[in-house]
Design a protein around this motif. Structure first.
Motif, mmCIF file in Angstrom:
data_model
loop_
_atom_site.group_PDB
_atom_site.id
_atom_site.type_symbol
_atom_site.label_atom_id
_atom_site.label_comp_id
_atom_site.label_asym_id
_atom_site.label_seq_id
_atom_site.Cartn_x
_atom_site.Cartn_y
_atom_site.Cartn_z
ATOM 1 N N ILE A 109 0.894 -1.185 -0.422
ATOM 2 C CA ILE A 109 0.108 -0.099 0.221
ATOM 3 C C ILE A 109 0.524 1.397 0.328
ATOM 4 N N ARG A 110 2.245 1.558 0.600
ATOM 5 C CA ARG A 110 2.426 2.285 0.947
ATOM 6 C C ARG A 110 3.816 2.640 -0.948
ATOM 7 N N ASP A 111 3.746 1.568 -1.425
ATOM 8 C CA ASP A 111 4.345 1.420 -2.157
ATOM 9 C C ASP A 111 4.037 2.256 -3.144
ATOM 10 N N LYS A 112 2.476 2.456 -3.313
ATOM 11 C CA LYS A 112 1.475 2.812 -4.295
ATOM 12 C C LYS A 112 0.511 3.981 -4.010
ATOM 13 N N ALA A 113 0.983 4.676 -2.677
ATOM 14 C CA ALA A 113 0.457 5.789 -2.232
ATOM 15 C C ALA A 113 1.213 6.699 -2.969
ATOM 16 N N ASP A 114 0.463 7.488 -3.234
ATOM 17 C CA ASP A 114 0.932 9.033 -3.469
ATOM 18 C C ASP A 114 0.921 9.722 -2.201
ATOM 19 N N ILE A 115 1.824 9.965 -2.348
ATOM 20 C CA ILE A 115 2.160 10.567 -0.546
ATOM 21 C C ILE A 115 1.510 12.115 -0.593
ATOM 22 N N VAL A 116 2.072 13.188 -2.128
ATOM 23 C CA VAL A 116 1.875 14.169 -1.905
ATOM 24 C C VAL A 116 0.095 13.893 -2.302
ATOM 25 N N GLU A 117 -0.012 13.337 -2.715
ATOM 26 C CA GLU A 117 -1.917 13.607 -3.262
ATOM 27 C C GLU A 117 -2.195 12.770 -1.596
ATOM 28 N N ILE A 118 -1.977 12.573 -0.733
ATOM 29 C CA ILE A 118 -2.683 11.965 0.478
ATOM 30 C C ILE A 118 -2.670 13.142 1.404
ATOM 31 N N ILE A 119 -0.805 14.313 1.902
ATOM 32 C CA ILE A 119 -0.925 14.958 3.009
ATOM 33 C C ILE A 119 -1.046 15.622 1.944
ATOM 34 N N SER A 120 -1.943 16.199 0.937
ATOM 35 C CA SER A 120 -2.320 17.710 0.389
ATOM 36 C C SER A 120 -3.659 17.704 0.681
ATOM 37 N N GLU A 121 -4.202 16.454 1.560
ATOM 38 C CA GLU A 121 -5.384 16.849 1.926
ATOM 39 C C GLU A 121 -6.373 17.444 3.014
ATOM 40 N N TYR A 122 -4.483 17.151 3.719
ATOM 41 C CA TYR A 122 -4.866 17.639 5.403
ATOM 42 C C TYR A 122 -3.837 18.814 5.588
ATOM 43 N N VAL A 123 -2.614 18.863 4.075
ATOM 44 C CA VAL A 123 -2.106 20.535 4.118
ATOM 45 C C VAL A 123 -1.810 20.446 2.749
ATOM 46 N N ASN A 124 -1.461 22.215 2.905
ATOM 47 C CA ASN A 124 -0.939 22.780 1.587
ATOM 48 C C ASN A 124 0.000 22.668 1.199
ATOM 49 N N LEU A 125 0.646 21.949 0.220
ATOM 50 C CA LEU A 125 1.697 21.770 -0.110
ATOM 51 C C LEU A 125 2.141 22.867 -1.514
ATOM 52 N N GLU A 126 3.549 22.963 -1.631
ATOM 53 C CA GLU A 126 3.637 24.210 -2.387
ATOM 54 C C GLU A 126 5.244 23.181 -3.166
ATOM 55 N N LYS A 127 5.339 23.160 -4.584
ATOM 56 C CA LYS A 127 6.368 22.379 -4.520
ATOM 57 C C LYS A 127 8.064 23.216 -4.767
#
Length: 73
Positions: free
Chosen positions: A10-28
């Motif tokens: 699951i961890r290997d297939k998950a997009d960590i940026v997509e998941i964390i972006s649900e909780y935190v505004n992320l900027e590249k």
């Protein structure tokens, strides 16, 4: 396949940026993403997320991990 193997899959297939972006505004920022850490009172973006390495790390409170541990916290 045991639970440890399933969690790794699951961890290997998950997009960590997509998941964390649900909780935190992320900027590249370069190859990574940065945002305000939700685990302490953060005024400046101190949490870094590496999509390539599939990890996150806050350089203020030292919290870090992967997509699964982010959700658990």
């Amino acid at each position: 396949m045991d639970n440890f193997d399933k969690a790794n899959k699951i961890r290997d297939k998950a997009d960590i940026v997509e998941i964390i972006s649900e909780y935190v505004n992320l900027e590249k920022q370069g190859a990574d993403y940065v945002g305000l850490c939700p685990f302490h009172d953060d005024k400046n973006p101190s949490m870094h997320v590496s999509q390539q390495k599939k990890i996150f790390k806050c350089f203020s409170c030292n919290t870090g991990g992967n997509a699964i541990t982010f959700i658990q916290k």
